[in-house]
Write a protein that holds these residues in place. Structure first.
Motif, mmCIF file in Angstrom:
data_model
loop_
_atom_site.group_PDB
_atom_site.id
_atom_site.type_symbol
_atom_site.label_atom_id
_atom_site.label_comp_id
_atom_site.label_asym_id
_atom_site.label_seq_id
_atom_site.Cartn_x
_atom_site.Cartn_y
_atom_site.Cartn_z
ATOM 1 N N PRO A 29 0.836 -1.217 0.000
ATOM 2 C CA PRO A 29 0.000 0.000 0.000
ATOM 3 C C PRO A 29 0.861 1.253 0.000
ATOM 4 C CG PRO A 29 -0.206 -1.211 2.073
ATOM 5 C CD PRO A 29 0.544 -2.084 1.140
ATOM 6 N N GLU A 30 0.374 2.272 -0.743
ATOM 7 C CA GLU A 30 1.235 3.433 -0.953
ATOM 8 C C GLU A 30 1.567 4.145 0.344
ATOM 9 O OE1 GLU A 30 -0.269 6.339 -3.680
ATOM 10 O OE2 GLU A 30 1.516 7.591 -3.457
ATOM 11 N N ARG A 31 0.602 4.164 1.264
ATOM 12 C CA ARG A 31 0.866 4.881 2.502
ATOM 13 C C ARG A 31 2.031 4.239 3.266
ATOM 14 N NH1 ARG A 31 -1.960 8.936 5.088
ATOM 15 N NH2 ARG A 31 -3.826 8.765 3.856
ATOM 16 N N LEU A 32 2.104 2.906 3.217
ATOM 17 C CA LEU A 32 3.211 2.238 3.899
ATOM 18 C C LEU A 32 4.531 2.573 3.226
ATOM 19 C CD1 LEU A 32 4.084 0.278 6.077
ATOM 20 C CD2 LEU A 32 3.721 -1.599 4.483
ATOM 21 N N VAL A 33 4.506 2.573 1.892
ATOM 22 C CA VAL A 33 5.736 2.906 1.158
ATOM 23 C C VAL A 33 6.217 4.303 1.531
ATOM 24 C CG1 VAL A 33 6.660 3.403 -1.119
ATOM 25 C CG2 VAL A 33 5.223 1.401 -0.781
ATOM 26 N N ARG A 34 5.278 5.267 1.508
ATOM 27 C CA ARG A 34 5.686 6.641 1.825
ATOM 28 C C ARG A 34 6.151 6.738 3.267
ATOM 29 N NH1 ARG A 34 6.534 7.358 -2.880
ATOM 30 N NH2 ARG A 34 4.830 7.612 -4.345
ATOM 31 N N GLY A 35 5.511 5.983 4.136
ATOM 32 C CA GLY A 35 5.930 6.007 5.532
ATOM 33 C C GLY A 35 7.338 5.458 5.707
ATOM 34 N N LEU A 36 7.638 4.347 5.027
ATOM 35 C CA LEU A 36 8.974 3.769 5.131
ATOM 36 C C LEU A 36 10.025 4.709 4.572
ATOM 37 C CD1 LEU A 36 8.301 0.041 4.192
ATOM 38 C CD2 LEU A 36 8.888 0.976 6.415
ATOM 39 N N GLN A 37 9.676 5.389 3.474
ATOM 40 C CA GLN A 37 10.650 6.303 2.887
ATOM 41 C C GLN A 37 10.924 7.480 3.796
ATOM 42 O OE1 GLN A 37 8.658 6.960 -0.782
ATOM 43 N NE2 GLN A 37 9.727 5.306 -1.830
ATOM 44 N N PRO A 56 4.408 13.391 1.578
ATOM 45 C CA PRO A 56 3.844 12.338 0.730
ATOM 46 C C PRO A 56 3.043 11.322 1.537
ATOM 47 C CG PRO A 56 6.188 12.588 0.312
ATOM 48 C CD PRO A 56 5.884 13.388 1.521
ATOM 49 N N PHE A 57 3.478 11.064 2.779
ATOM 50 C CA PHE A 57 2.769 10.104 3.610
ATOM 51 C C PHE A 57 1.365 10.603 3.931
ATOM 52 C CE2 PHE A 57 2.182 6.852 6.662
ATOM 53 C CZ PHE A 57 1.630 7.422 7.794
ATOM 54 N N LEU A 58 1.268 11.896 4.241
ATOM 55 C CA LEU A 58 -0.024 12.438 4.633
ATOM 56 C C LEU A 58 -0.933 12.648 3.427
ATOM 57 C CD1 LEU A 58 1.128 15.099 7.236
ATOM 58 C CD2 LEU A 58 -0.099 12.989 7.683
ATOM 59 N N ALA A 59 -0.338 13.105 2.350
ATOM 60 C CA ALA A 59 -1.168 13.536 1.234
ATOM 61 C C ALA A 59 -1.389 12.445 0.194
ATOM 62 C CB ALA A 59 -0.533 14.747 0.553
ATOM 63 N N LEU A 60 -0.528 11.456 0.121
ATOM 64 C CA LEU A 60 -0.559 10.445 -0.941
ATOM 65 C C LEU A 60 -0.672 11.145 -2.285
ATOM 66 C CD1 LEU A 60 -2.546 7.482 0.594
ATOM 67 C CD2 LEU A 60 -0.120 7.829 0.332
ATOM 68 N N SER A 61 -1.768 10.997 -2.988
ATOM 69 C CA SER A 61 -1.846 11.659 -4.285
ATOM 70 C C SER A 61 -2.801 12.840 -4.272
ATOM 71 C CB SER A 61 -2.274 10.660 -5.357
ATOM 72 O OG SER A 61 -3.454 10.027 -4.941
#
Lengths: 246, 116, 493
Positions: free
Chosen positions: A175-183, C20-25
């Protein structure tokens, strides 16, 4: 003409450099300011002052932790930059759409088959590589190593795995949120440690001094190392996937 | 002249730096220019690490059985940080090259200058 | 709160990583988050500046390690520039609400705000750090985000312009790092105050000259001083307009602030070398003033005219630094701040024109002044300011520099400052002529209407600031006065 300009520029830079470098203290001289000033204090103080036998880690995570924070922000900036530059332009209104989008090509591209030898070796060694990388991350304050080194190894392994698994569609959908969180793991780790430092010792990014806060200091250092490692690995993988055209 | 001989390591780093600088300015292909930049960066890292070296020195690990003299740890930390910065810049540069290639189908600086 | 100084650096950066984590897209979340972060950081900047006014320059020891064993943050008169950085980023953020959503593709938009926050935090870090290597790190952070922001809009020119910008910027950064290494080899320390002391005691003229010259050269490239300016016009012109405002208003001043820090470090070290550097800066500054204005005369694309104007204005600032008198350096610093306001006004107004009409060149924009009266009025105010008409924002900086030239016994340069306004008037007149006094040549001009409020409001606010900043110049002058005095005081020992 270009060659001439280049030669002149190089000479204009190189000759003063040679002249300047000649008058520096002799390479390896024990009495040079490099060894007698700040560094001597660092070496004399470790490991009691920093809790790290590897003085380089002590410098990176304790004395000059703010530099490491800046560095971690730069890697993250690189990921943001690459994604900003390479993400598809197709949805913008008013932008010329005369060039084919590279990512469409990537998706339709037939990945070359992965040799069974490569797949076998990779599957065999992956657990050992991960174990070694994690060990390097967690023992970085005692032996040469640290968050960056471990993170780079895991990142490289993930890149290899993505090449190997992508063809058979075995690459997991994260899931994208996990990816962004890890980054964002590394900056986040620094933020947390900074706040804890303020709470415990009254200064930002301060690790509690020995002997009272010994265990806590080691925990905070490990948090930083783990954050750097995980964040670095996630970002390296993200960079690869972005440039490849995912 | 003697001083240059004692500091031969520094001289080598300077020569490497000049090779990199020449490559960035003189070469036509964008990727070669980028490689020149990387050579310059490597030269600077080599220079900085060398400033920390000491005669007969060991790595700055002050475990129980380690003996002085130790190399200075600060240049090592500087170069570790510098390498990460260099990698970040290179990653961005490569993605810009990909974007340029997608738009113009060439990576030669003189051809690209015609297009502007 | 004692910890405002590190907070004002770390908060926007950690927030940028979380964007990016908060906003995603979802771009609107990213935008709201970015504006909130900049606003909160601005509060911190105000607190820090007020503390500076009350008690003078102050420091903060990161990690509780005293100088020179840890990294020291230091807030002095020059650091107060972060107030202007906050202001520009706030207005650019508001402007981007409508503009960026139309110009930048939806997949890239969250990264746009992330990169803006990174650029913002990096610039603040650069302004408040007291450590040489830390300076390099934040310089690189600002640079990487800048390169990407130039290319983020896409188009045929932007990625290539960004790559050329990257080559120039990264090469100069590498040179700066080399010189930091030389300084470290000479002194064994990286703390700016400590190095300044130790360099004064070191007897090694060649490496000191090398370090000074290399650092100056590196920062001259960053400031786009003639003849190292070639990367700037395409980069600033092909970037999205709010980014052009940030680049010309804030990022290019990184080179100037770097030069000021170099002067502070080498203050006690090499009197002869510093004097030689001053002379070089005076001549190159003068050349920049003329070259920038001259090239601007021949451009047809409005943003290129503005980009060359930046090169010209950097020339005034560097001339002021090189003349090395209390008045001239104060004038240079005032112009750093006021030019940021002026250039932001100009780029945002021009951006609104281009966005609404779809036309980028003077030829195509003819008659747009009547179709978009408020935007064009703001543009006109900005142009009057950049000419240096008193009492607008562009006047006090140049005036002090000219006075400084006279008091330094170099009246020719004072004449140059005054007469160059003629050149600036020439290209400003071209722009105003095209906007107001020419019949529309493009059918789009006839159909166009005024820019939306989110774009118009920042433009008008900036134009209003251009009108008053000239009169209020004595406040920044008082703020940086002590720092400038320390800079030109005779070397100790």
């Amino acid at each position: 003409m270009n060659r001439l300009l280049a030669s002149l520029a190089t000479a204009a830079v190189g000759i003063p450099m040679l002249a300047g470098v000649a008058q520096l203290p002799r390479v390896g001289a024990p009495g040079a300011p490099v060894h007698t000033h700040v560094a001597a204090q660092y070496l004399a103080g470790s490991p009691d002052a920093t809790g790290a036998e590897n003085v380089v880690t002590g410098v990176l995570l304790n004395y000059r932790a703010f530099d490491t924070f800046g560095e971690v922000m730069i890697i993250f900036a690189a990921l943001a930059a690459v994604l900003a530059v390479l993400s598809p332009v197709a949805e913008a209104i008013g932008m010329p759409k005369d060039q084919p989008s590279g990512t469409e090509h990537a998706r339709h591209r037939r990945a070359p088959p992965v040799s069974p030898i490569v797949a076998f070796v990779l599957r065999l060694t992956a657990p050992f590589i991960i174990a070694f990388a994690v060990w390097m991350m967690l023992k970085g304050h005692l032996t040469p190593g640290g968050g960056f080194q471990g993170g780079a190894m895991i990142g490289a392994l993930l890149i290899l795995l993505s090449i190997m698994l992508e063809r058979d569609n075995l690459w997991p959908r994260v899931p994208e949120r996990l990816v962004r969180g890890l980054q964002a793991a590394a900056p986040l780790a620094f933020g947390v440690v900074a706040l804890v430092g303020v709470g415990l010792t009254g200064a930002v990014l301060a690790l509690p001094a020995s002997p009272a806060g010994h265990g806590l200091r080691e925990l905070m250092m490990l948090t930083l190392e783990a954050g750097i490692g995980i964040g670095g690995a996630a970002i390296i993988l993200g960079l690869f996937l972005a440039i490849r055209g995912d | 002249m003697d001083a240059l001989w004692w500091n031969l390591d520094y001289v080598a780093a300077v020569i490497l730096f000049c090779i990199g600088l020449y490559t960035v300015v003189a070469r036509n292909n964008l990727i070669k220019k980028l490689l020149g930049l990387n050579i310059m960066e490597t030269a600077v890292f080599a220079f900085i690490v060398t400033t920390g070296s000491v005669d007969g020195g060991a790595a700055p690990l002050v475990g129980a059985d380690a003996l002085p003299p130790f190399a200075s740890p600060v240049p090592h930390a500087m170069v570790l940080t510098g390498i990460v910065v260099a990698v970040s810049v290179t990653a961005l540069a490569l993605s810009l090259i990909v974007a340029v290639y997608r738009d113009h189908r060439t990576l030669e600086a003189d051809e690209l200058r015609e297009i502007d | 709160m004692r910890h405002w100084l590190p907070a004002v650096v770390m908060f926007p950066l950690v927030a940028a990583a979380l964007t990016p984590f908060l906003a995603l897209s979802r771009a609107h979340v990213a935008r709201a988050w970015a504006l909130l972060v900049v606003a909160l950081t601005s509060v911190g900047a105000v607190f820090l500046t007020s503390r500076l006014v009350i008690e003078g320059p102050f420091s903060y020891a990161m990690g509780d390690w005293s100088r020179p064993y840890g990294i020291e943050l230091r807030f002095d008169g020059f650091s107060a520039a972060i107030l202007f950085v906050c202001l520009i980023h706030l207005l650019v953020g508001v402007y981007s609400s409508h503009y960026a959503a139309r110009v930048i593709s939806a997949t890239r938009l969250p990264w746009y705000y992330t990169l803006l926050l990174l650029n913002f935090g990096g610039m603040i870090g650069f302004a408040v750090t007291g450590d040489l290597f830390n300076l390099f790190i934040f310089m690189e952070l600002v640079s990487v985000s800048s390169y990407a922001l130039v290319a983020i809009g896409g188009g045929r020119v932007a990625p290539l312009a960004a790559f050329r910008y990257l080559l120039a910027g990264a090469s100069s950064s590498v040179l700066i790092l080399f010189c930091i290494g030389v300084i470290y080899a000479l002194t064994g320390s990286l703390n700016m105050a400590d190095v300044s002391l130790r360099l004064g005691e070191t007897q090694a003229p060649a490496p000191i000259a090398l370090a000074l010259g290399g650092l100056a050269a590196g920062f001259m490239v960053k400031a786009a001083l003639f003849p190292l300016h070639a990367w700037l016009p395409d980069a600033h012109a092909s970037a999205p307009s709010p980014i052009s405002a940030v680049l010309s208003g804030v990022v290019v001043k990184l080179g100037i602030l770097g030069l000021l820090r170099v002067y502070q470090v080498f203050h006690d070290a090499g009197g002869a070398q510093v004097a030689a550097l001053n002379e070089v800066l005076v001549w190159l500054g003068a050349a920049s003033i003329l070259a920038g204005a001259f090239f601007a005369l021949f451009q047809d694309e409005i943003k290129l005219i503005l980009a060359y104007s930046t090169i010209s204005n950097i020339g005034y600032i560097v001339l002021g630094l090189g003349l090395a008198s209390q008045q001239s350096i104060t004038g240079a610093t005032i112009h750093v701040l006021n030019h940021a306001l002026i250039k932001a006004t100009l780029f945002l107004a021009a951006g609104a024109l281009i966005h609404q009409t779809g036309c980028r060149t003077l030829h195509e924009l003819r008659g747009a002044g009547h179709a978009m009266p408020f935007t064009s009025f703001a543009l006109a105010v900005g142009l009057l300011a950049v000419i240096g008409v008193p009492p607008l924002a562009g006047f006090p900086g140049k005036w002090y520099v000219a006075l400084g030239a006279l008091s330094a016994g170099r009246p020719a340069f004072a004449m140059l400052v005054v007469l160059s306004a003629v050149l600036v008037s020439a290209y400003s007149a071209r722009i105003l002529n095209a906007l107001y006094f020419q019949p529309p040549s493009h059918e789009r001009i006839l159909a166009t209407h005024e820019a939306p409020t989110s774009m118009l409001l920042p433009v008008l606010i900036l134009a209003a600031l251009c009108l008053v900043a000239g009169v209020l110049a004595r406040f920044p002058a008082a703020l940086v006065g002590p720092a400038v005095a320390r800079l030109i005081a005779p070397a100790a020992g």
